[in-house]
Enzyme design. Structure first.
Site, PDB file in Angstrom:
ATOM      1  CB  SER A  60      -0.914   0.009   1.227  1.00  0.00           C
ATOM      2  OG  SER A  60      -0.134   0.091   2.421  1.00  0.00           O
ATOM      3  CE  LYS A  61      -2.375   6.304  -2.730  1.00  0.00           C
ATOM      4  NZ  LYS A  61      -3.296   7.465  -2.739  1.00  0.00           N
ATOM      5  NE  ARG A  62       0.221  -0.293   6.225  1.00  0.00           N
ATOM      6  CZ  ARG A  62       1.002  -1.206   6.781  1.00  0.00           C
ATOM      7  NH1 ARG A  62       2.178  -0.847   7.249  1.00  0.00           N
ATOM      8  NH2 ARG A  62       0.623  -2.456   6.861  1.00  0.00           N
TER       9      ARG A  62
END
Length: 471
Positions: A243-245
């Site tokens: 994911s973006k994290r």
């Protein structure tokens, strides 16, 4: 076209950038098609008009082209085929494998609420499934639903996941055509894959349940279903879905970070697929080796450090001239002035010593700054101290000697500078470091005599002249 021709497809939704998971799915489809001398098709699933944008479509095209994944024929717009999707839904009605459902949203919600309260599965069982057409309310809105089997098993013989079964009772009568006559994803995908003669559907395993429902549509139309291969998703270093994290980025971001397309193809191919212990390989080798049998069931973990290391290996393996071209294109993508012929020639000459020290094109540009940048140089703060005191005067005297140098090679230049240092009764380092700073603006660079040879006589003397003329 022969019946056994392998045809794969990549079918992204143009609602954002081409993310790394989508890029890997496209790569696997491309590799499988090219390995089998088949076709790799591109379909843009743009029926969601509220979220689909032309900019996102262009970003997908650009991302695939940069990654080097060429598709066969023209890209297909799913939205342009809505009439065809409606035709198939109408044919299913005529076949009796689909039906008109007049249930309202409130009725469906009430059914599900009651089912949950009674501990039953909340699958909606439409009262219109077997209704006599004469009882249909005239002028009322309706959806068209698939008449799915209520008993038995639905089986997918998946090339990656193996045999997967569902109880037919767990699958609902899915909507094929909405009340506004627009097709649902399930119907559109099946119709498009059939009409495009797709032989193998290779996609993420988050679509595995969709395969069960889509097989029922194939059966309802009397069509042969394609071979399914559902590949595991990509996870982050912590094992959670990427994911973006985790720093999940669009393909264009990897380009801007200085990764080579060949390296990213190599790395993505190894995320979930393997050929023995091979880590570094060319795309030609990947095409030769690729098969669905080597795709694992476990999720692969994305590792930026491994990607960077692999990218460095590809940089070292790339011919010098090709690297210069890649640098020129990279610089142009940053909206900076292109390299002139003289700088390209310098870079090509210096590249053997430069590329061994870089893992990305960003690093390669940084290492090559003394070639790419234009004079006059402004030394970095920690380097400027080497041009203080009597350094400019010493360099001016060295310049006179260099002006008379007969041969402009690293070895000959080193001899001249050493002789000068002896005459001046100073250590070589006390002249070499100011010389380096004058020519590169930094205290660290490739060998200073190699730098002089690369820059050539005129550029070297001009940069030394800049130091002498500085206030």
């Amino acid at each position: 076209m022969p019946a056994d021709t392998v045809i794969t497809r990549f079918a992204p939704s143009p609602t954002g950038f081409l993310h790394i998971g989508g890029a890997r799915t496209a790569l696997f489809n491309w590799l499988f098609a090219r390995h089998n001398k088949g076709e790799f098709l591109l379909r843009i699933e743009d029926t969601d008009r509220a979220r689909s944008t032309p900019e996102a479509t262009e970003a997908i095209f650009a991302g695939l082209k940069w990654l080097g994944l060429d598709w066969d024929g023209e890209a297909v717009s799913q939205f342009s085929r809505i009439a065809r999707h409606g035709e198939v839904a109408a044919e299913m009605l005529a076949r009796g494998t689909a039906y008109k459902c007049f249930a309202t949203r409130d009725e469906i919600d009430a059914f599900r609420t009651e089912a949950r309260a009674e501990g039953r599965p909340p699958l909606f069982l439409s009262p219109w499934r077997d209704a006599d057409p004469s009882t249909h309310p005239q002028g009322a809105e309706f959806t068209i639903r698939l008449k799915a089997p209520r008993e038995g098993k639905v089986v997918v013989e998946d090339k990656v996941q193996g045999r997967v079964e569902w109880d037919a009772s767990s699958l609902d009568d899915l909507i094929l055509l909405r009340s506004d006559a627009t097709p649902t994803y399930m119907l559109a995908v099946v119709v498009d894959d059939h009409d495009m003669a797709v032989s193998h559907v290779i996609r993420g395993d988050d679509h595995l349940t969709n395969a069960a429902r889509q097989i029922l549509i194939y059966r309802a139309m009397g069509w042969q279903a394609p071979v399914f291969a559902h590949i595991p998703l990509i996870h982050g270093p912590d094992g959670a879905k990427l994911s973006k994290r985790h720093g999940a980025l669009g393909i264009e971001a990897y380009r801007d970070l200085g990764y080579l397309p060949a390296a990213l193809r190599n790395y993505l191919a190894r995320l979930g697929w393997s050929h023995g212990d091979d880590e570094f390989f060319t795309s030609a080798q990947a095409i030769e080796w690729f098969g669905l049998e080597q795709v694992g069931k476990s999720a692969a973990r994305f590792d930026f450090a491994k990607l960077e290391n692999l990218n460095g290996r590809h940089i070292r393996a790339t011919p010098d001239g090709d690297l210069v071209t890649a640098l020129d294109e990279f610089i142009a993508a940053q909206h900076k002035p292109p390299l002139d012929a003289a700088r390209k020639a310098m870079l090509t000459q210096a590249m053997p010593g430069l590329k061994d020290r870089a893992k990305t094109l960003v690093e390669l540009i940084d290492i090559s700054h003394y070639i790419i940048s234009e004079r006059p140089f402004h030394p970095e703060e920690k380097a400027a101290k080497h041009l203080a005191g009597d350094a400019p005067a010493t360099l001016a005297r060295l310049t006179v000697r260099l002006q008379n140098a007969r041969r402009w090679t690293a070895g000959s230049l080193e001899e001249s500078v050493r002789a000068f240092a002896e005459e001046e009764q100073i250590k070589l380092g006390r002249i070499a470091q100011p010389l380096r700073v004058a020519l590169t603006g930094r205290t660290v660079s490739p060998g200073v005599f190699e730098v002089m040879e690369t820059l050539g006589r005129d550029e070297t003397l001009a940069r030394l002249g800049d130091v002498a003329a500085a206030p």
